[in-house]
Design a protein around this motif. Sequence first.
Motif, PDB file in Angstrom:
ATOM      1  N   ARG A  29      20.099 -60.068  21.768  1.00  0.00           N
ATOM      2  CA  ARG A  29      21.431 -59.759  21.225  1.00  0.00           C
ATOM      3  C   ARG A  29      22.221 -61.039  20.941  1.00  0.00           C
ATOM      4  O   ARG A  29      22.842 -61.196  19.893  1.00  0.00           O
ATOM      5  CB  ARG A  29      22.193 -58.859  22.216  1.00  0.00           C
ATOM      6  N   ASN A  30      22.210 -61.989  21.891  1.00  0.00           N
ATOM      7  CA  ASN A  30      22.920 -63.255  21.702  1.00  0.00           C
ATOM      8  C   ASN A  30      22.354 -64.034  20.515  1.00  0.00           C
ATOM      9  O   ASN A  30      23.106 -64.628  19.735  1.00  0.00           O
ATOM     10  CB  ASN A  30      22.846 -64.119  22.961  1.00  0.00           C
TER      11      ASN A  30
ATOM     12  N   ASP B 100      23.455 -62.293  17.276  1.00  0.00           N
ATOM     13  CA  ASP B 100      24.885 -62.530  17.059  1.00  0.00           C
ATOM     14  C   ASP B 100      25.133 -63.950  16.541  1.00  0.00           C
ATOM     15  O   ASP B 100      25.935 -64.157  15.623  1.00  0.00           O
ATOM     16  CB  ASP B 100      25.687 -62.302  18.340  1.00  0.00           C
TER      17      ASP B 100
ATOM     18  N   ALA C 230      24.119 -64.143  12.921  1.00  0.00           N
ATOM     19  CA  ALA C 230      25.098 -63.489  12.054  1.00  0.00           C
ATOM     20  C   ALA C 230      26.319 -64.389  11.855  1.00  0.00           C
ATOM     21  O   ALA C 230      26.862 -64.475  10.746  1.00  0.00           O
ATOM     22  CB  ALA C 230      25.507 -62.144  12.635  1.00  0.00           C
ATOM     23  N   LEU C 231      26.754 -65.087  12.902  1.00  0.00           N
ATOM     24  CA  LEU C 231      27.912 -65.982  12.804  1.00  0.00           C
ATOM     25  C   LEU C 231      27.623 -67.197  11.923  1.00  0.00           C
ATOM     26  O   LEU C 231      28.527 -67.728  11.274  1.00  0.00           O
ATOM     27  CB  LEU C 231      28.346 -66.454  14.200  1.00  0.00           C
TER      28      LEU C 231
ATOM     29  N   ASP D  17      19.006 -53.312  18.475  1.00  0.00           N
ATOM     30  CA  ASP D  17      19.640 -54.580  18.129  1.00  0.00           C
ATOM     31  C   ASP D  17      19.136 -55.108  16.790  1.00  0.00           C
ATOM     32  O   ASP D  17      19.917 -55.606  15.981  1.00  0.00           O
ATOM     33  CB  ASP D  17      19.414 -55.625  19.228  1.00  0.00           C
TER      34      ASP D  17
ATOM     35  N   GLN E 136      20.642 -53.179  13.930  1.00  0.00           N
ATOM     36  CA  GLN E 136      22.072 -53.449  13.755  1.00  0.00           C
ATOM     37  C   GLN E 136      22.351 -54.835  13.161  1.00  0.00           C
ATOM     38  O   GLN E 136      23.479 -55.123  12.773  1.00  0.00           O
ATOM     39  CB  GLN E 136      22.808 -53.326  15.099  1.00  0.00           C
ATOM     40  N   TYR E 137      21.338 -55.677  13.085  1.00  0.00           N
ATOM     41  CA  TYR E 137      21.517 -57.050  12.598  1.00  0.00           C
ATOM     42  C   TYR E 137      21.970 -57.041  11.138  1.00  0.00           C
ATOM     43  O   TYR E 137      21.370 -56.400  10.286  1.00  0.00           O
ATOM     44  CB  TYR E 137      20.214 -57.835  12.737  1.00  0.00           C
TER      45      TYR E 137
ATOM     46  N   GLY F   8      23.114 -60.216   9.697  1.00  0.00           N
ATOM     47  CA  GLY F   8      23.270 -61.626   9.362  1.00  0.00           C
ATOM     48  C   GLY F   8      22.613 -61.990   8.042  1.00  0.00           C
ATOM     49  O   GLY F   8      21.784 -61.253   7.509  1.00  0.00           O
TER      50      GLY F   8
END
Length: 176
Positions: free
Chosen positions: A69-70, A73, A76-77, A98, A101-102, A104
């Motif tokens: 997850r990290n 995330d 995506a950032l 997860d 849901q990505y 990015g």
Amino acid sequence: DEEYALTDWHCAASSVVRDQLIALGVDPKRIWQVTYGADSRIFHHSDQTPAPSFRIIFAGQVGVRKGLRNLLDARALAKRADWSMEFYGAVLGEARHDLDQYRGATPLSFHGAVSQETLAEGFRTGTVLVLPSLEEGFGLVVPQALNCGLPSIVSDRVGGKDFVRHHANGSIFPTD
């Protein structure tokens, strides 16, 4: 507790495991720390020029415990469509949500479980290994990647951090 008390010596593969044993009350003088190594016949530098693109390598089972997850995330950032993220290892069912849901920009590719030779080739052509595990007694992929000349970014809960010299051959980041 009784088994720990009766044991003459404890063998730990990393400072992470050593610290866990000490937290359980084991006398540090009774802990023998011996790290794992990488097979240099397979995991070694190459004369090949790495790919010009920025290739992030993840190696190991793709799951929650590995900090997926990290990692997603962070990808995506970054908003970098010109980078790639390559996963070497089996994708666990727990990771599906997860991954689904990505959103990015960095494309993800999955190689599945591969031979040690294929993994070594991935390391030699990658830009950086990222292992953001929430819990990892060692993480053999760290010395394997470093042997191939691949810098490694790992969490402070990865035992392989013992091989990483911060800002020299990689980085260590806190999980908390």
